[in-house]
Write an enzyme that holds these catalytic residues in place. Structure first.
Site, PDB file in Angstrom:
ATOM      1  N   ASP A 179       9.341  10.362   3.059  1.00 25.24           N
ATOM      2  CA  ASP A 179       8.353   9.710   3.822  1.00 25.24           C
ATOM      3  C   ASP A 179       6.994  10.369   3.591  1.00 25.24           C
ATOM      4  OD1 ASP A 179       7.063   7.520   5.216  1.00 25.24           O
ATOM      5  OD2 ASP A 179       7.642   8.486   7.200  1.00 25.24           O
ATOM      6  N   TRP A 238      -0.256  10.191   1.291  1.00 26.31           N
ATOM      7  CA  TRP A 238      -0.497  11.153   0.274  1.00 26.31           C
ATOM      8  C   TRP A 238      -1.455  10.281  -0.669  1.00 26.31           C
ATOM      9  CZ3 TRP A 238      -0.458  12.015  -4.874  1.00 26.31           C
ATOM     10  CH2 TRP A 238      -0.520  13.069  -5.519  1.00 26.31           C
ATOM     11  N   GLU A 256      13.944  -2.829   6.045  1.00 22.40           N
ATOM     12  CA  GLU A 256      12.746  -2.978   6.583  1.00 22.40           C
ATOM     13  C   GLU A 256      11.595  -3.138   5.691  1.00 22.40           C
ATOM     14  OE1 GLU A 256      14.633  -0.959   8.286  1.00 22.40           O
ATOM     15  OE2 GLU A 256      15.482  -2.758   9.574  1.00 22.40           O
ATOM     16  N   ASN A 257      11.726  -2.492   4.387  1.00 29.42           N
ATOM     17  CA  ASN A 257      10.504  -2.225   3.499  1.00 29.42           C
ATOM     18  C   ASN A 257      10.430  -3.647   2.549  1.00 29.42           C
ATOM     19  OD1 ASN A 257      11.587   1.122   2.743  1.00 29.42           O
ATOM     20  ND2 ASN A 257       9.882   0.332   4.236  1.00 29.42           N
ATOM     21  N   TRP A 258      11.052  -4.488   2.815  1.00 26.79           N
ATOM     22  CA  TRP A 258      10.852  -6.091   2.335  1.00 26.79           C
ATOM     23  C   TRP A 258       9.533  -6.402   3.111  1.00 26.79           C
ATOM     24  CZ3 TRP A 258      13.003  -6.723  -2.120  1.00 26.79           C
ATOM     25  CH2 TRP A 258      14.471  -6.296  -2.433  1.00 26.79           C
ATOM     26  N   GLU A 263      22.191  18.283  12.108  1.00 28.69           N
ATOM     27  CA  GLU A 263      20.661  19.053  12.284  1.00 28.69           C
ATOM     28  C   GLU A 263      19.675  18.281  11.821  1.00 28.69           C
ATOM     29  OE1 GLU A 263      20.847  21.612  14.417  1.00 28.69           O
ATOM     30  OE2 GLU A 263      23.202  21.486  14.871  1.00 28.69           O
TER      31      GLU A 263
HETATM   32  C1  IPE Z   1      11.537   5.091   6.045  1.00 28.03           C
HETATM   33  O1  IPE Z   1      10.389   5.136   5.955  1.00 28.03           O
HETATM   34  C2  IPE Z   1      12.248   4.348   4.691  1.00 28.03           C
HETATM   35  C3  IPE Z   1      12.105   5.178   3.498  1.00 28.03           C
HETATM   36  C4  IPE Z   1      11.774   6.312   3.358  1.00 28.03           C
HETATM   37  C5  IPE Z   1      12.760   4.436   2.326  1.00 28.03           C
HETATM   38  P1  IPE Z   1       9.194   4.199   6.491  1.00 28.03           P
HETATM   39  O2  IPE Z   1       7.908   4.614   6.086  1.00 28.03           O
HETATM   40  O3  IPE Z   1       9.601   2.683   5.876  1.00 28.03           O
HETATM   41  O4  IPE Z   1       9.517   3.935   8.246  1.00 28.03           O
HETATM   42  P2  IPE Z   1       8.633   3.782   9.353  1.00 28.03           P
HETATM   43  O5  IPE Z   1       8.311   2.338   9.002  1.00 28.03           O
HETATM   44  O6  IPE Z   1       7.610   4.812   9.405  1.00 28.03           O
HETATM   45  O7  IPE Z   1       9.398   3.827  10.367  1.00 28.03           O
HETATM   46  C1  IPE Z   2       8.012   6.691   1.647  1.00 29.41           C
HETATM   47  O1  IPE Z   2       6.551   6.418   1.774  1.00 29.41           O
HETATM   48  C2  IPE Z   2       8.514   5.760   0.508  1.00 29.41           C
HETATM   49  C3  IPE Z   2       9.051   4.435   1.120  1.00 29.41           C
HETATM   50  C4  IPE Z   2       9.101   4.154   2.078  1.00 29.41           C
HETATM   51  C5  IPE Z   2       9.564   3.449   0.151  1.00 29.41           C
HETATM   52  P1  IPE Z   2       5.665   5.588   2.693  1.00 29.41           P
HETATM   53  O2  IPE Z   2       5.409   4.523   1.603  1.00 29.41           O
HETATM   54  O3  IPE Z   2       6.331   5.021   3.637  1.00 29.41           O
HETATM   55  O4  IPE Z   2       4.369   6.374   2.936  1.00 29.41           O
HETATM   56  P2  IPE Z   2       3.724   6.277   4.168  1.00 29.41           P
HETATM   57  O5  IPE Z   2       4.495   6.769   5.150  1.00 29.41           O
HETATM   58  O6  IPE Z   2       2.850   5.006   4.418  1.00 29.41           O
HETATM   59  O7  IPE Z   2       2.635   7.422   3.992  1.00 29.41           O
HETATM   60 MG    MG Z   3       6.276   5.693   5.505  1.00 29.23          MG
END
Ligand code: IPE
Ligand code: IPE
Ligand code: MG
Length: 242
Positions: A26, A31, A73-75, A208
């Site tokens: 994450d 970044w 949920e990333n969709w 852990e």
């Molecule tokens: C979890 O990160 C999913 C992945 C790293 C692929 P998210 O960024 O989607 O999670 P939330 O929304 O902060 O909980």
């Molecule tokens: C994790 O980084 C990658 C995926 C969830 C695909 P994020 O895209 O969630 O990055 P932040 O959490 O918004 O910084």
């Molecule tokens: Mg994230």
């Protein structure tokens, strides 16, 4: 012959190496945004951070490395960001599969990959076939993965195939996408967030947990070894008094 004292950074051969490490990668977006760039640039850099961690896992004798790459949920993210992520998956597999195979890494997935774009599914089929015979380590990519979705798919399949037999823990575990893999011993989440985000809710029962403040593109083998050392200093009790 005098044996050499191990350097504090070298964990090779130390007991209690976790068999299975799971990582929530994450912080890519933050970044990039901290650098005034588009979030997708962070994803690009995030993909680059993965390979050294796979290599380090293999060097340390870890059997399974599961990485959360795309959640159910990333969709909800903008279509353009989703497209970039799917494109990066195809690029990663095309570029890295031969080297992973040469290092004995078998690629597998968890999650409902039927819903991924055709190009991603084709790349995954190819990468899995290329590495099918490898036995040194499993790189398990969580793609369109959500633990609730996984559990529902598992229970529905059990209802269809096997509902006459009572559903035991072992039986359900055998229907999950992780069938055949040991449960993760250690969960690492980067970017300082303290949540599971629908990751491996069943399998993490006794894992852990290590939260790293590094954003994923900055997560390097040194930070990974820090997590493993931290794990090795823990006392796992599994509900008993041991
Ligand atoms: C979890 O990160 C999913 C992945 C790293 C692929 P998210 O960024 O989607 O999670 P939330 O929304 O902060 O909980
Ligand atoms: C994790 O980084 C990658 C995926 C969830 C695909 P994020 O895209 O969630 O990055 P932040 O959490 O918004 O910084
Ligand atoms: Mg994230």
């Amino acid at each position: 012959m005098q044996s050499q004292a191990p350097s504090p950074d070298d964990l090779g051969g130390v007991d209690a190496t976790p068999r299975h490490v799971a990582i929530i990668m994450d912080g890519n977006g933050r970044w990039a945004q901290q650098r005034g760039m588009d979030r997708t640039w962070g994803h690009r850099e995030g993909v680059k951070a993965l390979k050294p961690i796979v290599k380090e896992s293999s060097r340390l004798g870890i059997e399974v490395l599961t990485v959360y790459a795309f959640s159910t949920e990333n969709w909800r993210r903008p279509l353009q960001e989703v497209d970039v992520l799917m494109g990066l998956l195809v690029e990663f597999l095309a570029q890295e599969t031969p080297e992973l195979r040469d290092e004995g890494v078998k690629i597998r997935t968890i999650g409902d990959i039927e819903r991924l774009p055709d190009s991603a599914r084709r790349s995954l089929d190819w990468a899995k076939a290329e590495t099918a015979a490898e036995t040194r380590m499993v790189l398990n990519l969580a793609l369109n993965y959500g633990a609730r979705d996984e559990i529902l798919r598992a229970v529905n399949r059990w209802c269809r195939d096997d509902a006459a037999t009572p559903l035991t823990e072992e039986c359900l575990a055998g229907y999950l996408d992780t069938a055949g893999l040991p449960d993760p011993d250690l969960l690492i989440r980067s970017s300082g967030e303290f949540r599971l985000s629908n990751f491996l809710l069943w399998q993490l029962a006794y894992a852990e947990i290590f939260i790293s403040n590094k954003l994923w593109p900055d997560f390097d083998p040194e930070e990974f070894r820090r997590a493993i050392r931290d794990y090795q200093a823990r006392h796992r009790r599994f509900g008993g008094l041991g």
